[in-house]
Design a protein around this motif. Structure first.
Motif, PDB file in Angstrom:
ATOM      1  N   ARG A  25     -14.095 -28.588  -5.526  1.00 56.17           N
ATOM      2  CA  ARG A  25     -13.850 -30.146  -5.597  1.00 56.17           C
ATOM      3  C   ARG A  25     -12.342 -30.140  -4.701  1.00 56.17           C
ATOM      4  NH1 ARG A  25     -16.702 -35.161  -6.629  1.00 56.17           N
ATOM      5  NH2 ARG A  25     -14.713 -36.677  -6.560  1.00 56.17           N
ATOM      6  N   LEU A  26     -11.565 -29.588  -5.426  1.00 60.02           N
ATOM      7  CA  LEU A  26      -9.927 -29.774  -4.759  1.00 60.02           C
ATOM      8  C   LEU A  26     -10.399 -29.106  -3.308  1.00 60.02           C
ATOM      9  CD1 LEU A  26      -7.710 -29.503  -7.355  1.00 60.02           C
ATOM     10  CD2 LEU A  26      -8.846 -31.128  -6.706  1.00 60.02           C
ATOM     11  N   SER A  27     -11.228 -28.152  -2.795  1.00 58.82           N
ATOM     12  CA  SER A  27     -11.076 -27.289  -1.556  1.00 58.82           C
ATOM     13  C   SER A  27     -12.141 -28.013  -0.729  1.00 58.82           C
ATOM     14  CB  SER A  27     -11.069 -25.426  -2.191  1.00 58.82           C
ATOM     15  OG  SER A  27     -12.645 -25.393  -2.235  1.00 58.82           O
ATOM     16  N   ARG A  28     -12.540 -29.491  -0.957  1.00 56.78           N
ATOM     17  CA  ARG A  28     -13.603 -29.897  -0.027  1.00 56.78           C
ATOM     18  C   ARG A  28     -13.247 -30.102   1.284  1.00 56.78           C
ATOM     19  NH1 ARG A  28     -17.452 -33.807  -2.857  1.00 56.78           N
ATOM     20  NH2 ARG A  28     -15.273 -34.857  -2.436  1.00 56.78           N
ATOM     21  N   SER A  29     -11.299 -30.174   0.892  1.00 58.90           N
ATOM     22  CA  SER A  29     -11.131 -30.409   2.779  1.00 58.90           C
ATOM     23  C   SER A  29     -10.430 -29.473   3.400  1.00 58.90           C
ATOM     24  CB  SER A  29     -10.005 -31.663   2.350  1.00 58.90           C
ATOM     25  OG  SER A  29      -8.834 -31.390   1.437  1.00 58.90           O
ATOM     26  N   VAL A  30     -10.310 -28.388   2.659  1.00 59.99           N
ATOM     27  CA  VAL A  30      -9.975 -27.079   3.040  1.00 59.99           C
ATOM     28  C   VAL A  30     -10.610 -26.755   4.104  1.00 59.99           C
ATOM     29  CG1 VAL A  30      -8.461 -25.147   2.713  1.00 59.99           C
ATOM     30  CG2 VAL A  30      -8.338 -27.340   0.944  1.00 59.99           C
ATOM     31  N   GLN A  31      -9.731 -26.238   5.224  1.00 63.53           N
ATOM     32  CA  GLN A  31     -10.474 -25.378   6.161  1.00 63.53           C
ATOM     33  C   GLN A  31     -11.620 -24.527   5.427  1.00 63.53           C
ATOM     34  OE1 GLN A  31      -8.938 -24.467   9.570  1.00 63.53           O
ATOM     35  NE2 GLN A  31     -10.456 -23.624  11.123  1.00 63.53           N
ATOM     36  N   ASP A  32     -12.959 -23.947   5.797  1.00 68.80           N
ATOM     37  CA  ASP A  32     -14.002 -23.214   6.028  1.00 68.80           C
ATOM     38  C   ASP A  32     -13.238 -21.436   6.470  1.00 68.80           C
ATOM     39  OD1 ASP A  32     -15.504 -24.765   4.946  1.00 68.80           O
ATOM     40  OD2 ASP A  32     -17.046 -24.806   6.344  1.00 68.80           O
ATOM     41  N   PRO A  33     -13.143 -20.847   5.420  1.00 69.24           N
ATOM     42  CA  PRO A  33     -12.882 -19.533   6.212  1.00 69.24           C
ATOM     43  C   PRO A  33     -13.549 -18.717   6.889  1.00 69.24           C
ATOM     44  CG  PRO A  33     -13.870 -19.601   3.244  1.00 69.24           C
ATOM     45  CD  PRO A  33     -13.866 -20.343   3.721  1.00 69.24           C
ATOM     46  N   PRO A  34     -12.538 -18.256   7.734  1.00 73.47           N
ATOM     47  CA  PRO A  34     -13.384 -17.732   8.948  1.00 73.47           C
ATOM     48  C   PRO A  34     -14.365 -16.860   8.609  1.00 73.47           C
ATOM     49  CG  PRO A  34     -11.420 -16.391   8.799  1.00 73.47           C
ATOM     50  CD  PRO A  34     -11.702 -17.416   7.283  1.00 73.47           C
ATOM     51  N   VAL A  35     -14.628 -15.751   7.853  1.00 71.54           N
ATOM     52  CA  VAL A  35     -15.971 -14.819   6.887  1.00 71.54           C
ATOM     53  C   VAL A  35     -16.468 -16.141   5.718  1.00 71.54           C
ATOM     54  CG1 VAL A  35     -16.691 -13.261   6.389  1.00 71.54           C
ATOM     55  CG2 VAL A  35     -14.281 -13.254   7.951  1.00 71.54           C
TER      56      VAL A  35
END
Length: 148
Positions: A25-35
């Motif tokens: 949930r905390l990582s929702r605002s983080v950009q998705d990994p490239p793979v």
């Protein structure tokens, strides 16, 4: 398995799941990994789950085949001919599948920590088998076929 051990293990997985969901949930605002590893992660998780279940079924039959005997036996079938604890091996595979699905540092750290713990447990189990059974094959490794 003693009740305290079962409750402790279940509590461990409950806390790990809750904190993994929170980290996700905390990582929702983080950009998705490239793979994107979610698809392969589901496959890896399913293989781990199926392998773990299968080897636990083999373990549960040990007592049933012994006519109710409480004596210990060397497990047979599946990967038991190669490693002492294939159930641990597949549990680790499943946890790394979860880490691939989550793609967070927390999930990877949890899988790595659990793998280290289960590697230690499997080495201890192999030593126990060797001390309990004179006929325990020396070629059987603790966790990873032909390696550990």
């Amino acid at each position: 398995m003693p009740l305290g051990t079962a409750v402790g293990g279940a509590a461990n997985y409950l806390v790990a799941t809750a904190t993994m969901v929170y980290a996700q949930r905390l990582s929702r605002s983080v950009q998705d990994p490239p793979v994107d590893l979610r698809g392969p992660g589901v496959v890896v998780f399913a293989v781990g789950l199926a392998g773990n279940f299968y080897h636990h079924c083999l373990l549960s039959r040990l007592r049933a085949d012994g006519g109710g005997s409480k004596g210990y036996k060397i497990p047979r079938g599946g990967l038991f001919g190669l490693v002492a604890c294939p159930n641990y091996l597949f549990e680790i595979v499943g946890l790394f599948g979860v880490a691939m699905i989550a793609q967070t540092v927390y999930a990877l750290a949890y899988a790595t920590g659990a793998a280290a713990y289960l590697a230690g447990r499997s080495c201890a189990t192999r030593r126990w088998y060797q001390s309990k059974f004179d006929e325990f094959p020396a070629r059987i490794k603790a966790l990873v076929p032909y390696v550990l």
